[in-house]
Design a protein around this motif. Sequence first.
Motif, PDB file in Angstrom:
ATOM      1  N   LYS A  47      -2.832  -0.918   5.722  1.00  0.00           N
ATOM      2  CA  LYS A  47      -2.018  -2.055   5.095  1.00  0.00           C
ATOM      3  C   LYS A  47      -0.523  -1.827   4.997  1.00  0.00           C
ATOM      4  O   LYS A  47       0.141  -2.559   5.368  1.00  0.00           O
ATOM      5  CB  LYS A  47      -2.861  -2.567   3.966  1.00  0.00           C
ATOM      6  CG  LYS A  47      -1.983  -3.876   3.218  1.00  0.00           C
ATOM      7  CD  LYS A  47      -2.681  -4.332   1.817  1.00  0.00           C
ATOM      8  CE  LYS A  47      -2.089  -5.564   1.537  1.00  0.00           C
ATOM      9  NZ  LYS A  47      -0.677  -5.689   1.643  1.00  0.00           N
ATOM     10  N   ALA A  48      -0.419  -0.690   4.289  1.00  0.00           N
ATOM     11  CA  ALA A  48       1.203  -0.150   3.990  1.00  0.00           C
ATOM     12  C   ALA A  48       2.021  -0.087   5.548  1.00  0.00           C
ATOM     13  O   ALA A  48       3.102  -0.280   5.428  1.00  0.00           O
ATOM     14  CB  ALA A  48       1.220   1.021   3.085  1.00  0.00           C
TER      15      ALA A  48
ATOM     16  N   ARG B 202      -7.772   2.100   4.086  1.00  0.00           N
ATOM     17  CA  ARG B 202      -7.472   0.649   4.344  1.00  0.00           C
ATOM     18  C   ARG B 202      -5.977   0.444   3.852  1.00  0.00           C
ATOM     19  O   ARG B 202      -5.311  -0.247   4.147  1.00  0.00           O
ATOM     20  CB  ARG B 202      -8.341  -0.076   3.784  1.00  0.00           C
ATOM     21  CG  ARG B 202      -9.811  -0.120   4.474  1.00  0.00           C
ATOM     22  CD  ARG B 202     -10.505  -1.277   4.374  1.00  0.00           C
ATOM     23  NE  ARG B 202     -11.558  -1.626   5.458  1.00  0.00           N
ATOM     24  CZ  ARG B 202     -12.926  -1.644   5.256  1.00  0.00           C
ATOM     25  NH1 ARG B 202     -13.435  -1.740   3.927  1.00  0.00           N
ATOM     26  NH2 ARG B 202     -13.806  -1.471   6.079  1.00  0.00           N
ATOM     27  N   GLU B 203      -5.663   1.185   2.517  1.00  0.00           N
ATOM     28  CA  GLU B 203      -4.496   0.884   1.942  1.00  0.00           C
ATOM     29  C   GLU B 203      -3.341   1.564   2.807  1.00  0.00           C
ATOM     30  O   GLU B 203      -2.259   1.008   3.036  1.00  0.00           O
ATOM     31  CB  GLU B 203      -4.541   1.550   0.367  1.00  0.00           C
ATOM     32  CG  GLU B 203      -5.288   0.729  -0.600  1.00  0.00           C
ATOM     33  CD  GLU B 203      -5.460   1.743  -1.899  1.00  0.00           C
ATOM     34  OE1 GLU B 203      -4.863   2.702  -1.956  1.00  0.00           O
ATOM     35  OE2 GLU B 203      -5.919   1.067  -2.763  1.00  0.00           O
ATOM     36  N   ARG B 204      -3.772   2.787   3.321  1.00  0.00           N
ATOM     37  CA  ARG B 204      -2.569   3.282   4.331  1.00  0.00           C
ATOM     38  C   ARG B 204      -2.294   2.473   5.430  1.00  0.00           C
ATOM     39  O   ARG B 204      -1.005   2.213   5.887  1.00  0.00           O
ATOM     40  CB  ARG B 204      -3.101   4.642   4.699  1.00  0.00           C
ATOM     41  CG  ARG B 204      -1.997   5.358   5.549  1.00  0.00           C
ATOM     42  CD  ARG B 204      -2.434   6.553   6.058  1.00  0.00           C
ATOM     43  NE  ARG B 204      -2.991   7.387   4.949  1.00  0.00           N
ATOM     44  CZ  ARG B 204      -4.183   8.573   5.291  1.00  0.00           C
ATOM     45  NH1 ARG B 204      -4.259   9.035   6.544  1.00  0.00           N
ATOM     46  NH2 ARG B 204      -4.477   9.237   4.221  1.00  0.00           N
TER      47      ARG B 204
ATOM     48  N   LYS C 193     -11.325   3.080   0.878  1.00  0.00           N
ATOM     49  CA  LYS C 193     -10.244   2.513   0.166  1.00  0.00           C
ATOM     50  C   LYS C 193      -8.816   2.957   0.507  1.00  0.00           C
ATOM     51  O   LYS C 193      -7.993   2.417   0.674  1.00  0.00           O
ATOM     52  CB  LYS C 193     -10.295   2.509  -1.424  1.00  0.00           C
ATOM     53  CG  LYS C 193      -9.263   1.644  -1.997  1.00  0.00           C
ATOM     54  CD  LYS C 193      -9.567   1.652  -3.646  1.00  0.00           C
ATOM     55  CE  LYS C 193      -8.410   1.264  -4.373  1.00  0.00           C
ATOM     56  NZ  LYS C 193      -8.197   1.644  -5.794  1.00  0.00           N
TER      57      LYS C 193
END
Length: 82
Positions: free
Chosen positions: A71-72, A67-69, A64
């Motif tokens: 996406k950012a 993936r967030e990194r 998670k």
Amino acid sequence: MSMEKAAIDRIDEGIAVLLLGPDERQLIVPLNQLPSGVQAGDWLRVTIVNGQLKQVELDREETKLRRERIKAKLDKLFNKSN
């Protein structure tokens, strides 16, 4: 015997390529040795003994976070060009 982090780099025809540790050593394993439903980009905690996968578990939190990194970074890149 200690666990280390591994990323699933790619999956092709029932074979998964894992990148182990900070030096991204490759380990090729049959997909059926990994938790059901894993996909490229997922992170695992693994134990390797004599070059063989002995223990594996999906690291949902690390997956998670990564993936967030990503996406950012993509959002920042695409918003910069607009």
